[in-house]
Design a protein around this motif. Structure first.
Motif, PDB file in Angstrom:
ATOM      1  N   ASP A  49       0.840  -1.187   0.000  1.00 23.84           N
ATOM      2  CA  ASP A  49       0.000   0.000   0.000  1.00 23.84           C
ATOM      3  C   ASP A  49       0.880   1.244   0.000  1.00 23.84           C
ATOM      4  OD1 ASP A  49      -2.231  -1.580   0.085  1.00 23.84           O
ATOM      5  OD2 ASP A  49      -2.464  -1.458   2.265  1.00 23.84           O
ATOM      6  N   GLY A  50       0.493   2.225  -0.752  1.00 22.08           N
ATOM      7  CA  GLY A  50       1.222   3.477  -0.788  1.00 22.08           C
ATOM      8  C   GLY A  50       2.285   3.542  -1.860  1.00 22.08           C
ATOM      9  N   LEU A  51       2.607   2.408  -2.475  1.00 20.03           N
ATOM     10  CA  LEU A  51       3.661   2.410  -3.488  1.00 20.03           C
ATOM     11  C   LEU A  51       3.291   3.302  -4.662  1.00 20.03           C
ATOM     12  CD1 LEU A  51       6.344   1.302  -4.517  1.00 20.03           C
ATOM     13  CD2 LEU A  51       5.106  -0.651  -5.479  1.00 20.03           C
ATOM     14  N   ALA A  52       2.034   3.280  -5.069  1.00 25.00           N
ATOM     15  CA  ALA A  52       1.596   4.076  -6.211  1.00 25.00           C
ATOM     16  C   ALA A  52       1.665   5.578  -5.924  1.00 25.00           C
ATOM     17  CB  ALA A  52       0.173   3.686  -6.603  1.00 25.00           C
ATOM     18  N   ASP A  53       1.723   5.938  -4.629  1.00 23.21           N
ATOM     19  CA  ASP A  53       1.763   7.349  -4.265  1.00 23.21           C
ATOM     20  C   ASP A  53       3.174   7.924  -4.301  1.00 23.21           C
ATOM     21  OD1 ASP A  53      -0.992   7.317  -3.793  1.00 23.21           O
ATOM     22  OD2 ASP A  53      -0.722   6.715  -1.699  1.00 23.21           O
ATOM     23  N   LEU A  54       4.180   7.069  -4.444  1.00 23.05           N
ATOM     24  CA  LEU A  54       5.552   7.551  -4.449  1.00 23.05           C
ATOM     25  C   LEU A  54       5.882   8.266  -5.752  1.00 23.05           C
ATOM     26  CD1 LEU A  54       7.532   4.500  -2.955  1.00 23.05           C
ATOM     27  CD2 LEU A  54       6.554   6.471  -1.752  1.00 23.05           C
ATOM     28  N   THR A  55       6.631   9.351  -5.643  1.00 22.04           N
ATOM     29  CA  THR A  55       7.126  10.018  -6.836  1.00 22.04           C
ATOM     30  C   THR A  55       8.274   9.192  -7.418  1.00 22.04           C
ATOM     31  OG1 THR A  55       8.789  11.303  -5.637  1.00 22.04           O
ATOM     32  CG2 THR A  55       6.578  12.252  -5.804  1.00 22.04           C
ATOM     33  N   GLU A  56       8.709   9.555  -8.606  1.00 23.22           N
ATOM     34  CA  GLU A  56       9.816   8.832  -9.228  1.00 23.22           C
ATOM     35  C   GLU A  56      11.071   8.895  -8.358  1.00 23.22           C
ATOM     36  OE1 GLU A  56      12.438   8.801 -13.396  1.00 23.22           O
ATOM     37  OE2 GLU A  56      10.682  10.101 -13.179  1.00 23.22           O
ATOM     38  N   ARG A  57      11.358  10.062  -7.808  1.00 23.61           N
ATOM     39  CA  ARG A  57      12.528  10.211  -6.950  1.00 23.61           C
ATOM     40  C   ARG A  57      12.393   9.385  -5.679  1.00 23.61           C
ATOM     41  NH1 ARG A  57      17.440  11.228  -7.958  1.00 23.61           N
ATOM     42  NH2 ARG A  57      17.275  13.394  -8.641  1.00 23.61           N
ATOM     43  N   GLU A  58      11.206   9.368  -5.117  1.00 24.37           N
ATOM     44  CA  GLU A  58      10.982   8.588  -3.900  1.00 24.37           C
ATOM     45  C   GLU A  58      11.141   7.093  -4.162  1.00 24.37           C
ATOM     46  OE1 GLU A  58       7.916  11.831  -1.854  1.00 24.37           O
ATOM     47  OE2 GLU A  58       7.132  10.040  -2.858  1.00 24.37           O
ATOM     48  N   ARG A  59      10.747   6.654  -5.338  1.00 18.52           N
ATOM     49  CA  ARG A  59      10.948   5.246  -5.704  1.00 18.52           C
ATOM     50  C   ARG A  59      12.438   4.938  -5.838  1.00 18.52           C
ATOM     51  NH1 ARG A  59       6.359   2.498  -7.909  1.00 18.52           N
ATOM     52  NH2 ARG A  59       7.698   1.286  -9.279  1.00 18.52           N
TER      53      ARG A  59
ATOM     54  N   VAL B 235      13.292  10.187   2.437  1.00 12.84           N
ATOM     55  CA  VAL B 235      13.133   8.979   3.246  1.00 12.84           C
ATOM     56  C   VAL B 235      11.922   9.118   4.158  1.00 12.84           C
ATOM     57  CG1 VAL B 235      14.124   7.591   5.107  1.00 12.84           C
ATOM     58  CG2 VAL B 235      15.560   8.299   3.188  1.00 12.84           C
ATOM     59  N   SER B 236      11.781  10.267   4.784  1.00 17.83           N
ATOM     60  CA  SER B 236      10.640  10.509   5.667  1.00 17.83           C
ATOM     61  C   SER B 236       9.327  10.379   4.915  1.00 17.83           C
ATOM     62  CB  SER B 236      10.751  11.904   6.289  1.00 17.83           C
ATOM     63  OG  SER B 236       9.644  12.186   7.106  1.00 17.83           O
ATOM     64  N   ARG B 237       9.273  10.907   3.704  1.00 20.49           N
ATOM     65  CA  ARG B 237       8.043  10.828   2.908  1.00 20.49           C
ATOM     66  C   ARG B 237       7.763   9.401   2.460  1.00 20.49           C
ATOM     67  NH1 ARG B 237       9.158  16.287  -0.741  1.00 20.49           N
ATOM     68  NH2 ARG B 237       8.516  17.798   0.871  1.00 20.49           N
TER      69      ARG B 237
ATOM     70  N   LYS C 192       4.345   7.445   3.373  1.00 18.95           N
ATOM     71  CA  LYS C 192       3.446   6.960   2.315  1.00 18.95           C
ATOM     72  C   LYS C 192       3.279   5.440   2.354  1.00 18.95           C
ATOM     73  CE  LYS C 192       4.166  10.770  -0.953  1.00 18.95           C
ATOM     74  NZ  LYS C 192       4.618  11.180  -2.307  1.00 18.95           N
ATOM     75  N   LEU C 193       4.342   4.732   2.744  1.00 21.68           N
ATOM     76  CA  LEU C 193       4.267   3.270   2.808  1.00 21.68           C
ATOM     77  C   LEU C 193       3.689   2.785   4.137  1.00 21.68           C
ATOM     78  CD1 LEU C 193       7.636   2.167   1.150  1.00 21.68           C
ATOM     79  CD2 LEU C 193       5.365   2.332   0.106  1.00 21.68           C
TER      80      LEU C 193
END
Length: 215
Positions: A150-160, A190-192, A196-197
């Protein structure tokens, strides 16, 4: 800024030794001690340390339960003390949200470095150890499911990209070097990612990194 530490261990001699090492280090102050998990949680709420140095096996409320309570409420980061490398207790405590672990046989220099790393938002598992932990989680009950977290789809490209780096056990400094960004920016990402996850530590995020498509 001084790093405030709470030591939780049921052996007074061990607490005294740890206090002596940490109090002698520049920029670190031991602000309290606890002999069991229940007191550790209460002391953490009252004193608000930056890092709790937590023994796993204690009478009454153990370190695993105490770690879960502390990290669930975002009271402090937890660094686990253990006598065994990668035992079942370590896995359970990492699931509870600990930032990493060190062996009780750790040198004073490495203990101080580990406390500083955790206070700075890093984990303290070396890359090869992190991989061993992640692999062990994948092979044990309670490991992440095969579906995307859950939350993986909410990550930005940089966050991924940051999540992939966490999965490799990289420190904030190493992530900054790989992605050509500042360490402060890495900490923000990292905090974000953790938020999100819905996980409590970078180790848990590293485990979920296995679920990335193509991983």
């Amino acid at each position: 800024m001084t790093i405030r530490v709470l030591i939780a261990d049921d052996h007074s001699a061990i607490r005294a030794g740890l206090r002596m090492i940490l109090d002698a280090a520049e920029g670190i102050e031991v602000i309290g001690e606890a002999a069991d998990g229940d007191v550790a949680v209460a002391q953490t709420r009252a004193l608000r340390p930056d890092v709790v140095l937590m023994d796993v096996r204690m009478p009454g409320v153990d370190g695993i339960t105490a770690t879960g309570r502390i990290t669930a409420d975002g009271l402090a980061r937890v660094l686990i003390l253990t006598t065994f490398d990668l035992d079942e207790y370590v896995f359970r405590t990492l699931r509870a949200g600990a930032s990493g672990f060190v062996l009780k046989s750790v040198s004073g220099q490495d203990l101080v470095a580990s406390v500083r790393a955790v206070a700075a938002g890093d984990g303290v598992l070396a890359p090869e150890v992190t991989r061993a932990v992640i692999d062990a989680f994948a092979a044990t009950p309670g490991a992440p499911a095969d579906s995307a977290p859950d939350g993986l789809a909410d990550l930005t490209e940089r966050e991924r990209e940051v999540l992939v780096c966490l999965g490799e056990g990289l420190s904030n400094a190493q992530i900054a070097g790989r992605l050509f960004i500042g360490e402060t920016t890495v900490k923000t990402h990292v905090s974000r990612v953790l938020t999100k996850l819905g996980v409590r530590s970078r180790v848990q995020a590293a485990i979920l990194a296995r679920e990335l498509p193509g991983d």
